[in-house]
Design a protein around this motif. Structure first.
Motif, short mmCIF file in Angstrom:
data_model
loop_
_atom_site.label_atom_id
_atom_site.label_comp_id
_atom_site.label_asym_id
_atom_site.label_seq_id
_atom_site.Cartn_x
_atom_site.Cartn_y
_atom_site.Cartn_z
N LEU A 1 0.72 -1.22 -0.06
CA LEU A 1 0.12 0.03 -0.08
C LEU A 1 0.87 1.15 -0.18
CD1 LEU A 1 -3.07 -1.25 2.32
CD2 LEU A 1 -2.80 -1.16 -0.18
N GLY A 2 2.06 1.11 0.47
CA GLY A 2 3.18 2.39 0.42
C GLY A 2 3.33 2.69 -0.95
N ILE A 3 3.34 1.71 -1.88
CA ILE A 3 3.57 2.04 -3.32
C ILE A 3 2.36 2.51 -3.96
CG2 ILE A 3 4.11 0.88 -5.48
CD1 ILE A 3 6.14 -1.01 -3.78
N LEU A 4 1.08 1.69 -3.75
CA LEU A 4 -0.20 1.88 -4.52
C LEU A 4 -0.69 3.30 -3.88
CD1 LEU A 4 -1.44 -1.81 -4.60
CD2 LEU A 4 0.20 -0.70 -5.86
N VAL A 5 -0.61 3.50 -2.80
CA VAL A 5 -1.53 4.52 -2.06
C VAL A 5 -0.66 5.92 -1.80
CG1 VAL A 5 -3.08 5.19 -0.21
CG2 VAL A 5 -2.95 2.95 -1.36
N ALA B 1 7.47 -5.78 -11.11
CA ALA B 1 7.74 -5.64 -9.77
C ALA B 1 6.87 -4.44 -9.29
CB ALA B 1 9.19 -5.36 -9.24
N LEU B 2 6.28 -4.33 -8.19
CA LEU B 2 5.93 -2.94 -7.61
C LEU B 2 7.24 -2.28 -6.91
CD1 LEU B 2 2.60 -4.01 -6.14
CD2 LEU B 2 2.80 -3.06 -8.32
N THR B 3 7.30 -1.05 -7.09
CA THR B 3 8.50 -0.43 -6.59
C THR B 3 8.34 1.08 -6.42
OG1 THR B 3 10.92 -0.47 -6.32
CG2 THR B 3 10.02 -0.16 -8.54
N CYS C 1 5.66 2.85 -9.09
CA CYS C 1 5.58 2.65 -10.41
C CYS C 1 5.48 0.82 -10.55
CB CYS C 1 6.66 3.06 -11.50
SG CYS C 1 8.39 2.45 -10.98
N VAL C 2 4.94 0.62 -11.53
CA VAL C 2 5.04 -0.92 -11.87
C VAL C 2 6.31 -1.20 -12.77
CG1 VAL C 2 4.11 -3.11 -12.96
CG2 VAL C 2 2.75 -1.29 -11.63
N LEU D 1 -1.11 3.39 -11.84
CA LEU D 1 0.37 3.69 -11.71
C LEU D 1 1.17 3.76 -12.88
CD1 LEU D 1 1.47 1.17 -8.87
CD2 LEU D 1 1.28 3.70 -8.63
N PRO D 2 2.40 4.78 -12.91
CA PRO D 2 3.09 4.58 -14.11
C PRO D 2 3.94 3.24 -14.55
CG PRO D 2 3.67 6.37 -12.79
CD PRO D 2 2.68 5.64 -11.93
N LEU D 3 4.03 3.00 -15.41
CA LEU D 3 4.81 1.95 -15.97
C LEU D 3 6.27 2.24 -16.56
CD1 LEU D 3 4.28 -1.46 -16.69
CD2 LEU D 3 4.54 -0.46 -19.07
N VAL D 4 7.29 1.46 -15.91
CA VAL D 4 8.74 1.60 -16.46
C VAL D 4 9.09 0.19 -16.96
CG1 VAL D 4 10.96 2.35 -15.98
CG2 VAL D 4 9.09 3.34 -14.76
#
Length: 483
Positions: A219-223, A288-290, A297-298, A332-335
């Protein structure tokens, strides 16, 4: 085999102390036949619950979540009409209040005493979850022991991130039912959390005790909003390496950086996801989520280490598409990180639709609505490289390159041998400098002489540049030129 946990155990182990507030209303069982009413009353007395699920709002390490938790002691956690309505209500309330859902399961599936009407409620649950995800809200799943039947085939398999308790029995058809129907035991070791994780159906095996940390990081990444940049950035350059073949050889060197190094030094709170969640796993692709230098981002990236052992097959591209879908669903942005000597050329790859998967990756990336950054990290060979190339902004390291075939292959077509590979690479304008001049790459990350012996330094520069471009896209409302 994992121990069966009660809903109370999960509340105590996973949720912050005294944070759980129930959303459940009393259930009227008066409409049921007397025999079934007695069964329900015995289940309530045995479990201390009035149904097989509890729902409510709580916090996990201070983060608000809606909770849907199974109670296995109530008729083996089976889902009847009232339990299903309770789940639907909780998910829809979470959507309305815009908070993530954390579901923990322990269930034998649909309640046989209620038959098809209860069975059909799996559709209602699935519809509520998909509406929740369509609203851009996280849905996290922790599968307990056991999780089978309609629960695994509906709300247990729809998570953005799905993990399971160590040793948990997880499967579509319960082994006892299988043995009765087929007069032989189900093969051992198949319906286990560990086996399903190995086959890319689950993302990880995680104990209930470790679940709070995973929920917090996820959730730290997603929110959470982006964090300030911390990594040093190298000023981009306007030219690539002067010697195309020397650059190609640098990208093929054993000590060359890869996506693993970029995530290691530039990623924070990284959560590796594995598999397509459809029974397929290919280690050539990292999803990965990071947070790259603070930017959530993903990441989808071709892993040069794994490809040294086995080429990138269609399953890897399906994993990449899972990452793309995840980015779209969560906003989320994608890299993407391109670093491949080429996709698998084999009977299995052809029959696994390698060409179609390349096409679908290209089409998906080219039509994404979230900000996208592609990083041409090193080797960019063939359709497998092109699959991750379409993006709002393309960043390339100074030595990177992109070509339809390996230069040796192009030489074989034109000259009948591999001896003219260097000449063909130059003639085909494969270098990052050529791509920059043509407007197909927007940013060139400089490489230093020391980078050949220090992959970490270049990895930091790449992570910093990718994050910088995400900030630029974010400042521009997530739009940018499609190249």
């Amino acid at each position: 085999m994992s121990a069966r946990r009660t809903a109370s155990d999960l509340v105590e182990l996973v949720l912050d102390a005294d944070s759980f507030a129930s959303w459940d209303s009393p259930i009227d069982i008066g409409r049921w036949p007397d025999a079934y009413q007695r069964e329900l009353l015995r289940a309530a007395e045995r479990s201390g619950r009035d149904e097989s699920v509890i729902t409510g709002r709580a916090t996990v390490r201070g983060r608000p979540v809606a909770v849907v938790a199974s109670e296995f002691r109530f008729l083996a956690g089976s889902i009847g009409e009232d339990a299903a309505r309770r789940i639907v209500h909780a998910v829809r309330r979470a959507t309305e209040e815009r908070i993530p859902v954390l579901a923990t399961t322990a269930s034998g599936g649909t309640r046989m005493q209620e038959g098809t009407p209860a069975f059909l409620h799996m559709i209602d649950i699935s519809r509520a979850i998909m509406d929740h995800k369509a609203a851009g809200l996280p849905y996290l799943v922790h599968l307990g022991h056991p999780t089978t039947g309609g629960v695994f085939a509906s709300w247990g398999s729809l998570g953005h991130v799905t993990v399971a308790e160590p040793g948990a029995l997880v499967g579509f058809l319960g082994p006892k039912v299988y043995e009765v129907l087929h007069h032989r035991p189900f093969p051992e070791g198949v319906q286990t959390a560990e086996n399903l994780a190995h086959h890319g159906i689950l993302d990880a095996v995680v104990t209930a005790e470790d679940l709070p940390a995973l929920v917090d990081r996820t959730l730290g990444i997603l929110v959470d909003p982006p964090r300030p940049a911390a990594l040093p950035r190298r000023e981009p350059v306007a030219t690539g390496s002067g010697d195309t073949w020397a650059a190609i050889e640098r990208t093929r060197a054993p000590g060359r950086l890869g996506v693993r190094e970029v995530l290691r030094v530039g990623g924070e709170d990284t959560i590796r996801l594995q598999g397509t969640d459809e029974g397929e796993r290919d280690s050539a692709m990292i999803v990965a989520l990071t947070r790259l230098d603070g930017e959530p981002c993903v990441v989808v990236g071709q892993d040069r280490q794994a490809q040294a052992r086995a080429p990138m097959g269609p399953g890897a591209l399906r994993e990449a598409r899972r990452g793309m879908r995840l980015a779209e669903e969560l906003g989320l942005p994608l890299v993407s990180f391109i670093d491949t000597p080429g996709a698998d050329l084999s009977k299995a790859a052809e029959e696994g639709a390698i060409a179609g998967e390349i096409a679908r990756c290209i089409a998906t990336m080219a039509t994404m609505t979230v900000p996208t950054v592609a990083v041409l990290l090193g080797e960019g060979c063939g359709g497998g490289a092109l699959a991750l190339f379409p993006a709002d902004v393309v960043v390339a390291t100074q030595s990177a390159w992109l070509s339809p075939l390996p230069p040796e292959g192009a030489s074989a077509i034109v000259h009948g041998d591999a001896d003219h590979a260097a000449e063909m690479a130059t003639a085909q304008r494969v270098s990052a400098a050529d791509l920059f001049t043509a407007g197909k790459v927007q940013v060139l990350v400089p490489e230093l002489d020391s980078d050949s012996g220090d992959a970490k330094s270049l990895a930091i520069a790449v992570a910093a540049e990718a994050a910088t471009q995400l900030r630029v896209l974010r400042a521009g409302s997530g739009t940018g030129p499609r190249r």
